[in-house]
Design an enzyme around this catalytic site. Sequence first.
Site, PDB file in Angstrom:
ATOM      1  N   TYR A 108       4.438   0.911  -2.648  1.00  0.00           N
ATOM      2  CA  TYR A 108       4.971  -0.311  -2.043  1.00  0.00           C
ATOM      3  C   TYR A 108       5.874  -0.891  -3.295  1.00  0.00           C
ATOM      4  CZ  TYR A 108       5.457  -5.390  -0.756  1.00  0.00           C
ATOM      5  OH  TYR A 108       5.825  -6.453  -0.416  1.00  0.00           O
ATOM      6  N   GLU A 196      12.345  -4.763   0.814  1.00  0.00           N
ATOM      7  CA  GLU A 196      10.820  -4.094   0.707  1.00  0.00           C
ATOM      8  C   GLU A 196      10.894  -2.967   1.214  1.00  0.00           C
ATOM      9  OE1 GLU A 196       6.987  -6.337   2.131  1.00  0.00           O
ATOM     10  OE2 GLU A 196       7.773  -5.239   3.870  1.00  0.00           O
TER      11      GLU A 196
END
Length: 386
Positions: A108, A196
């Site tokens: 992530y 993101e």
Amino acid sequence: MKIHEFQAKAILAKYGIPVPRGGTATTPDEAAKAAADLSYPVVVKAQIHAGGRGKGGGVKLAKNKSELEQHARAIIGMNLVTHQTGPQGRRVKTVLIEQGVDIAKELYLAVLLDRSTARLVMMASAAGGMDIEEVAAHTPEKIVKAQIDPTVGLADYQARQLGFGIGLSATEVKAFAPLAKSLYAAYVAEDLSLAEINPLVITKDAKAIALDAKLNIDDNALYRHEASRALRDTDEEDPLEVEASNAGLNYIKLDGNVGCMVNGAGLAMATMDIIQLAGAAPANFLDVGGGASQETVSKAFGIILKDPNVKAILINIFGGIVRCDRVANGVIAAAKGLSIKLPIVIRLAGTNAKEAGELLASSGLAFKVATDLKQAAAKITEALKA
Ligand code: GDP
Ligand code: MN
């Protein structure tokens, strides 16, 4: 402003971030064409402005042409429900067909603004993929952060520290660190409010690739990004919010039943608080602006009334630049023009409030006039019970 994954990936690619090869399709035929220069397996991905698509059945791996056509048929036109769409879901118009990737690790990586320190923060985690919300809630120590000094940008050592901090090998960090730097560069240059990549995958041969991408663009900076403005997909937005933004109104739909018309964002928020305190719930946030004209008021009324949940309307105007008697005239004209049957509680204070009160009283319409906010909220809950 939110954009689609395929648009976000095109932006990231401009900054040198590796993304899988692929193309979009709106029919199963186009999907087959988009897959023609790829090798199987390929991935079929629903393009909607919401995350959690994998778990909702909007991301499927196809091992051959017949699976591809089957997934494309199933996903295009489907009503995709994810934890971010709400129970009503979102209709899928477009799919992204992409080269399948051999995944060794799902990471992530994100850049966002930390308001408490007024700095951008880069966050990384080894526990990327579809459960990052759970990671953040239950094992926050698995998320590594770097505060970014705006005069320096993301330093090389910070990018490497993030990589080692999430357990990457030296070879993997060599692929990860430049990607992290590019993501920061894209965030700043494109005036993003969120960037993101989840998952950012490390392949079996230690390459870093953005397998998913979510970019939000700061609305206040859109004026200087013509190319970004063209990426807007109003089909993904609430139709009433689109209509309101075209009319220059600040409107956000909420799920209560009290339609609110207020001037000034601060007063609008205070009004929503007072309504909740009195035991009711606002159907919307609406700031008609400081210089609301009769037309604006009328337009705002129209938008509030199109929400079928609205059972009562609360008008709360503070006359500063705008004069209360003008607002009253606007309200009266709109109420007559739209033949509103719902109870309307109105509180006007400030410039020409007295004249406004007289106009409302002599209008022949059944307004419930309140003299202060607390009384206005009480009258609203009363009206809802009646
Ligand atoms: P989201 O659920 O909306 O965040 O959609 P993602 O794009 O993140 O996809 C969800 C999941 O699908 C990812 O976490 C991966 O596990 C999987 N996935 C996506 N693309 C590929 C791929 O090319 N190969 C493989 N094996 N899995 C993939
Ligand atoms: Mn994802």
